[in-house]
Write a protein that holds these residues in place. Structure first.
Motif, PDB file in Angstrom:
ATOM      1  N   ALA A  20       0.834  -1.209   0.000  1.00 38.88           N
ATOM      2  CA  ALA A  20       0.000   0.000   0.000  1.00 38.88           C
ATOM      3  C   ALA A  20       0.867   1.257   0.000  1.00 38.88           C
ATOM      4  O   ALA A  20       0.571   2.217  -0.727  1.00 38.88           O
ATOM      5  N   ALA A  21       1.938   1.260   0.767  1.00 38.43           N
ATOM      6  CA  ALA A  21       2.836   2.421   0.810  1.00 38.43           C
ATOM      7  C   ALA A  21       3.514   2.639  -0.545  1.00 38.43           C
ATOM      8  O   ALA A  21       3.662   3.785  -0.988  1.00 38.43           O
ATOM      9  N   LEU A  22       3.904   1.557  -1.203  1.00 36.10           N
ATOM     10  CA  LEU A  22       4.497   1.673  -2.541  1.00 36.10           C
ATOM     11  C   LEU A  22       3.519   2.332  -3.515  1.00 36.10           C
ATOM     12  O   LEU A  22       3.903   3.196  -4.314  1.00 36.10           O
ATOM     13  N   PHE A  23       2.269   1.924  -3.464  1.00 37.70           N
ATOM     14  CA  PHE A  23       1.280   2.488  -4.377  1.00 37.70           C
ATOM     15  C   PHE A  23       1.072   3.970  -4.080  1.00 37.70           C
ATOM     16  O   PHE A  23       1.005   4.795  -4.989  1.00 37.70           O
ATOM     17  N   ARG A  24       0.998   4.303  -2.818  1.00 38.45           N
ATOM     18  CA  ARG A  24       0.749   5.692  -2.437  1.00 38.45           C
ATOM     19  C   ARG A  24       1.928   6.605  -2.735  1.00 38.45           C
ATOM     20  O   ARG A  24       1.758   7.822  -2.803  1.00 38.45           O
ATOM     21  N   GLN A  25       3.115   6.050  -2.954  1.00 40.88           N
ATOM     22  CA  GLN A  25       4.237   6.882  -3.371  1.00 40.88           C
ATOM     23  C   GLN A  25       3.948   7.530  -4.725  1.00 40.88           C
ATOM     24  O   GLN A  25       4.314   8.677  -4.963  1.00 40.88           O
ATOM     25  N   SER A  26       3.324   6.801  -5.621  1.00 40.31           N
ATOM     26  CA  SER A  26       2.995   7.318  -6.951  1.00 40.31           C
ATOM     27  C   SER A  26       1.628   7.986  -6.997  1.00 40.31           C
ATOM     28  O   SER A  26       1.393   8.854  -7.840  1.00 40.31           O
ATOM     29  N   PHE A  27       0.732   7.577  -6.130  1.00 39.23           N
ATOM     30  CA  PHE A  27      -0.639   8.098  -6.124  1.00 39.23           C
ATOM     31  C   PHE A  27      -1.001   8.493  -4.687  1.00 39.23           C
ATOM     32  O   PHE A  27      -1.761   7.797  -4.015  1.00 39.23           O
ATOM     33  N   PRO A  28      -0.450   9.610  -4.199  1.00 41.58           N
ATOM     34  CA  PRO A  28      -0.624   9.970  -2.781  1.00 41.58           C
ATOM     35  C   PRO A  28      -2.063  10.253  -2.372  1.00 41.58           C
ATOM     36  O   PRO A  28      -2.391  10.145  -1.188  1.00 41.58           O
ATOM     37  N   ASP A  29      -2.936  10.605  -3.307  1.00 39.69           N
ATOM     38  CA  ASP A  29      -4.336  10.872  -2.967  1.00 39.69           C
ATOM     39  C   ASP A  29      -5.173   9.607  -2.860  1.00 39.69           C
ATOM     40  O   ASP A  29      -6.318   9.662  -2.410  1.00 39.69           O
ATOM     41  N   ALA A  30      -4.626   8.484  -3.276  1.00 41.28           N
ATOM     42  CA  ALA A  30      -5.391   7.228  -3.284  1.00 41.28           C
ATOM     43  C   ALA A  30      -5.574   6.708  -1.857  1.00 41.28           C
ATOM     44  O   ALA A  30      -4.666   6.752  -1.031  1.00 41.28           O
ATOM     45  N   ARG A  31      -6.758   6.216  -1.590  1.00 38.59           N
ATOM     46  CA  ARG A  31      -7.105   5.647  -0.292  1.00 38.59           C
ATOM     47  C   ARG A  31      -7.150   4.125  -0.429  1.00 38.59           C
ATOM     48  O   ARG A  31      -7.868   3.591  -1.278  1.00 38.59           O
ATOM     49  N   ALA A  32      -6.377   3.435   0.388  1.00 33.74           N
ATOM     50  CA  ALA A  32      -6.289   1.969   0.308  1.00 33.74           C
ATOM     51  C   ALA A  32      -7.531   1.308   0.880  1.00 33.74           C
ATOM     52  O   ALA A  32      -8.121   1.781   1.852  1.00 33.74           O
ATOM     53  N   ASN A  33      -7.919   0.195   0.257  1.00 36.33           N
ATOM     54  CA  ASN A  33      -9.035  -0.634   0.719  1.00 36.33           C
ATOM     55  C   ASN A  33      -8.543  -2.081   0.682  1.00 36.33           C
ATOM     56  O   ASN A  33      -8.302  -2.621  -0.400  1.00 36.33           O
ATOM     57  N   LEU A  34      -8.403  -2.696   1.843  1.00 34.87           N
ATOM     58  CA  LEU A  34      -7.893  -4.069   1.919  1.00 34.87           C
ATOM     59  C   LEU A  34      -8.992  -5.111   1.767  1.00 34.87           C
ATOM     60  O   LEU A  34      -8.716  -6.307   1.790  1.00 34.87           O
ATOM     61  N   THR A  35     -10.228  -4.667   1.584  1.00 37.91           N
ATOM     62  CA  THR A  35     -11.349  -5.591   1.384  1.00 37.91           C
ATOM     63  C   THR A  35     -12.187  -5.143   0.188  1.00 37.91           C
ATOM     64  O   THR A  35     -13.320  -4.695   0.350  1.00 37.91           O
ATOM     65  N   PRO A  36     -11.644  -5.263  -1.029  1.00 39.50           N
ATOM     66  CA  PRO A  36     -12.397  -4.799  -2.192  1.00 39.50           C
ATOM     67  C   PRO A  36     -13.585  -5.672  -2.572  1.00 39.50           C
ATOM     68  O   PRO A  36     -14.466  -5.226  -3.296  1.00 39.50           O
ATOM     69  N   TRP A  37     -13.635  -6.900  -2.076  1.00 38.89           N
ATOM     70  CA  TRP A  37     -14.723  -7.812  -2.449  1.00 38.89           C
ATOM     71  C   TRP A  37     -15.757  -7.884  -1.342  1.00 38.89           C
ATOM     72  O   TRP A  37     -15.428  -7.869  -0.161  1.00 38.89           O
ATOM     73  N   ARG A  38     -17.016  -8.016  -1.732  1.00 35.74           N
ATOM     74  CA  ARG A  38     -18.097  -8.189  -0.773  1.00 35.74           C
ATOM     75  C   ARG A  38     -17.938  -9.518  -0.041  1.00 35.74           C
ATOM     76  O   ARG A  38     -17.403 -10.470  -0.584  1.00 35.74           O
ATOM     77  N   ASP A  39     -18.459  -9.560   1.168  1.00 37.25           N
ATOM     78  CA  ASP A  39     -18.450 -10.799   1.937  1.00 37.25           C
ATOM     79  C   ASP A  39     -19.854 -11.401   1.885  1.00 37.25           C
ATOM     80  O   ASP A  39     -20.678 -11.192   2.769  1.00 37.25           O
ATOM     81  N   ASP A  40     -20.119 -12.108   0.793  1.00 35.03           N
ATOM     82  CA  ASP A  40     -21.410 -12.766   0.635  1.00 35.03           C
ATOM     83  C   ASP A  40     -21.165 -14.162   0.063  1.00 35.03           C
ATOM     84  O   ASP A  40     -20.061 -14.468  -0.384  1.00 35.03           O
ATOM     85  N   PRO A  41     -22.161 -15.036   0.089  1.00 33.03           N
ATOM     86  CA  PRO A  41     -21.957 -16.420  -0.369  1.00 33.03           C
ATOM     87  C   PRO A  41     -21.478 -16.530  -1.818  1.00 33.03           C
ATOM     88  O   PRO A  41     -20.619 -17.355  -2.129  1.00 33.03           O
ATOM     89  N   GLN A  42     -21.998 -15.697  -2.718  1.00 34.31           N
ATOM     90  CA  GLN A  42     -21.584 -15.778  -4.120  1.00 34.31           C
ATOM     91  C   GLN A  42     -20.105 -15.398  -4.273  1.00 34.31           C
ATOM     92  O   GLN A  42     -19.372 -16.056  -5.002  1.00 34.31           O
ATOM     93  N   THR A  43     -19.686 -14.352  -3.603  1.00 36.00           N
ATOM     94  CA  THR A  43     -18.290 -13.925  -3.702  1.00 36.00           C
ATOM     95  C   THR A  43     -17.379 -14.955  -3.051  1.00 36.00           C
ATOM     96  O   THR A  43     -16.324 -15.294  -3.593  1.00 36.00           O
ATOM     97  N   ARG A  44     -17.765 -15.472  -1.880  1.00 38.40           N
ATOM     98  CA  ARG A  44     -16.942 -16.483  -1.186  1.00 38.40           C
ATOM     99  C   ARG A  44     -16.779 -17.744  -2.030  1.00 38.40           C
ATOM    100  O   ARG A  44     -15.754 -18.416  -1.958  1.00 38.40           O
TER     101      ARG A  44
END
Length: 151
Positions: A20-44
């Protein structure tokens, strides 16, 4: 699989934070999300233990990036059962997304160039390629692996 679901040790948490820190070096305004996928039966049902997924959201539409969010997916090869070796990084895929759809995709296969309907500007492509090289270097330092890179 969501990066937050993969973190099971302090070392792995540090690795995800470093990515995440590496990415923010190039895109400092970007906000990290460590859970991009929904937690539902279809996604699981489609959860992939060999993938580490995280996303980065920009504060708004970026004409330079041609997206609002970046989905970063790391493809991993886990050590055989019983071994404590860190996972080996096989490659990355970065997708530029809007609310509607994927606009472009950059994969660390071939020439590492984005493909899609609305491509980011060359400076953004260079930043993304630099991020990918940094992630490969991070995994090489942790696991002692060698990986050829595109300049």
């Amino acid at each position: 699989m969501n990066a937050a679901d993969q973190v099971r040790s302090l070392q792995w948490a540090q690795t995800v934070a470093a990515i995440a820190a590496l990415f923010r070096q190039s895109f400092p305004d970007a906000r990290a999300n460590l859970t991009p996928w929904r937690d539902d039966p279809q996604t699981r049902a489609f959860a992939d233990q060999e993938s580490l997924d995280l996303s980065f959201h920009l504060p708004g539409w970026s004409p330079r990036s041609q997206c609002r969010s970046f989905l970063v997916q790391l493809r991993l090869e886990r050590a055989p059962a019983g071994e404590q070796a860190p996972p080996r990084l096989l490659g990355l895929t970065i997708r530029g997304l809007t609310y509607d759809a994927e606009r472009w995709r950059l994969a660390t296969l071939g020439d590492w160039q984005p493909t899609g309907s609305h491509l980011p500007q060359p400076a953004v492509v260079q930043a993304l390629q630099g991020f990918c090289r940094g992630v490969f270097a991070l995994f090489a330092a942790e696991g002692g692996q060698e990986r050829s890179q595109v300049a």
